[in-house]
Design a protein around this motif. Sequence first.
Motif, PDB file in Angstrom:
ATOM      1  N   ARG A 188       0.828  -1.204   0.000  1.00 18.61           N
ATOM      2  CA  ARG A 188       0.000   0.000   0.000  1.00 18.61           C
ATOM      3  C   ARG A 188       0.866   1.260   0.000  1.00 18.61           C
ATOM      4  O   ARG A 188       0.562   2.241  -0.681  1.00 18.61           O
ATOM      5  CB  ARG A 188      -0.936   0.005   1.204  1.00 18.61           C
ATOM      6  N   TRP A 191       2.067   1.841  -3.462  1.00 18.25           N
ATOM      7  CA  TRP A 191       1.009   2.370  -4.323  1.00 18.25           C
ATOM      8  C   TRP A 191       0.714   3.836  -4.053  1.00 18.25           C
ATOM      9  O   TRP A 191       0.489   4.612  -4.971  1.00 18.25           O
ATOM     10  CB  TRP A 191      -0.282   1.569  -4.119  1.00 18.25           C
ATOM     11  N   THR A 192       0.687   4.204  -2.770  1.00 20.52           N
ATOM     12  CA  THR A 192       0.265   5.560  -2.392  1.00 20.52           C
ATOM     13  C   THR A 192       1.434   6.524  -2.226  1.00 20.52           C
ATOM     14  O   THR A 192       1.224   7.669  -1.834  1.00 20.52           O
ATOM     15  CB  THR A 192      -0.527   5.514  -1.072  1.00 20.52           C
ATOM     16  N   VAL A 200      -7.327   3.427  -1.464  1.00 19.48           N
ATOM     17  CA  VAL A 200      -6.896   2.730  -2.679  1.00 19.48           C
ATOM     18  C   VAL A 200      -8.101   2.059  -3.337  1.00 19.48           C
ATOM     19  O   VAL A 200      -8.752   1.190  -2.752  1.00 19.48           O
ATOM     20  CB  VAL A 200      -5.806   1.692  -2.372  1.00 19.48           C
ATOM     21  N   GLY A 202      -9.353  -0.162  -6.594  1.00 17.16           N
ATOM     22  CA  GLY A 202      -8.697  -1.068  -7.533  1.00 17.16           C
ATOM     23  C   GLY A 202      -9.637  -1.834  -8.439  1.00 17.16           C
ATOM     24  O   GLY A 202     -10.786  -2.124  -8.081  1.00 17.16           O
ATOM     25  N   ARG A 226      -6.281   6.728  -4.672  1.00 10.87           N
ATOM     26  CA  ARG A 226      -5.268   6.225  -5.581  1.00 10.87           C
ATOM     27  C   ARG A 226      -5.882   5.072  -6.355  1.00 10.87           C
ATOM     28  O   ARG A 226      -6.432   4.135  -5.768  1.00 10.87           O
ATOM     29  CB  ARG A 226      -4.043   5.742  -4.805  1.00 10.87           C
ATOM     30  N   VAL A 228      -5.604   1.793  -8.696  1.00  4.33           N
ATOM     31  CA  VAL A 228      -4.675   0.710  -9.021  1.00  4.33           C
ATOM     32  C   VAL A 228      -5.373  -0.251  -9.971  1.00  4.33           C
ATOM     33  O   VAL A 228      -6.511  -0.672  -9.715  1.00  4.33           O
ATOM     34  CB  VAL A 228      -4.215  -0.036  -7.752  1.00  4.33           C
ATOM     35  N   ARG A 247      -2.012   3.432 -11.194  1.00  5.03           N
ATOM     36  CA  ARG A 247      -0.850   2.549 -11.056  1.00  5.03           C
ATOM     37  C   ARG A 247      -1.209   1.210 -11.698  1.00  5.03           C
ATOM     38  O   ARG A 247      -2.157   0.540 -11.286  1.00  5.03           O
ATOM     39  CB  ARG A 247      -0.512   2.350  -9.584  1.00  5.03           C
ATOM     40  N   THR A 249      -0.137  -2.590 -12.369  1.00  3.85           N
ATOM     41  CA  THR A 249       0.778  -3.581 -11.800  1.00  3.85           C
ATOM     42  C   THR A 249       1.174  -4.653 -12.801  1.00  3.85           C
ATOM     43  O   THR A 249       2.124  -5.398 -12.551  1.00  3.85           O
ATOM     44  CB  THR A 249       0.127  -4.294 -10.605  1.00  3.85           C
ATOM     45  N   ALA A 260      -2.496  -8.191  -3.470  1.00  2.00           N
ATOM     46  CA  ALA A 260      -3.039  -7.017  -4.150  1.00  2.00           C
ATOM     47  C   ALA A 260      -4.518  -6.836  -3.823  1.00  2.00           C
ATOM     48  O   ALA A 260      -4.968  -5.728  -3.503  1.00  2.00           O
ATOM     49  CB  ALA A 260      -2.822  -7.135  -5.653  1.00  2.00           C
TER      50      ALA A 260
END
Length: 372
Positions: A188, A191-192, A200, A202, A226, A228, A247, A249, A260
Amino acid sequence: MRVVIVTESFFPQVNGVTNSVRHVVDRLLATGHQPLVIAPGPGPSAYRNVPVVRVRSMALPRYASFPVGLPDPVVERTMAEFRPDVVHLASPIALGAIGLKAAQRLGIPTVAIYQTDISGFAKQYGLRAEPAISRWVGRIHRRADRTLAPSTVSMDQLRGMGVGDLHRWGRGVDLDLFSPARRCDDLREKWTRGDRNQVVIGYVGRLAAEKQVRRLAALGDLPGTRLVVVGDGPERALLGRALPGARFTGMLGGEDLARAFASLDVFVHTGEAETFCQTVQEAQASGVPVVAPAAGGPLDLVDHGRTGLLYTPGSGASLRRSVERLTDDAELRSRLGSAGCDAVSRRSWADVVDELVQHYAAVVRTPLLDAA
């Protein structure tokens, strides 16, 4: 019981059909059955010492990584030599139709698993072939001895095609792998970029047109969040431009995928042509609240307001409002996440495949006449 599984997809392709077949094979082996897999190639010739017989294939236009099985005498020859009690048709459309014909010629009963809304996917790729595809899919399932569908919506679709001996059969979830305990603070923080106050959001799945991942753009400017994106596929480059702040991955598997999932604060699914939607279950098993369209499989998996939130299909504004409810309310996230986790706690793959074996046994005892 000896079982031939004719599947439209298998390793090295990774998707919902492949994963379901893998779990079926694993459980069949664990319970003393003898499976054999027939799949489009190229690929490994065995999985856990189970033979994987490869047939001729061609690349699907606009989806080159997905091989489509072609007519091949090896299908019927393999069945004749293996002498199965039943043939399992995994998401039959091309190779599955060939497997069905071979099984009928040999007098072997069949169980067809409806898993992919091909006509819905065709629509996303701009192909005007929905009526023809629906007729073809209906014809396959009418001729199978028994059809298993994963959701209420898909059962209604098949009934509309005149499919008989139709039963609901969902999907399992790997409860040993997906768990809230997999949540990872280090991931995390990566990611942040160290901002622990960020929520987050996703998405996990294929990056392809039918998944409608571009709709995540409605969330791109939510403050304090954020985005993802976990996965890969033909729309990766396009999505990189459409979601510049996200982001990416790449594709993850195993424990990396489980970490994740569990490290998200909100899971969002965007596709509307899902006959089931396995990633919703995996998010729930990870203790993550789910936001999904009120269409297809998620209607059965998400109890709106209790185990997740459903938004109006096709509405970016509705999607955004649903996600904002969760980003603004940590207590609601916790409550929905816990309820979702409890809801899937009794959906192990072992239980689901054991139920499938009962369907095998039913058609072996009382094979049905061709319903077409």
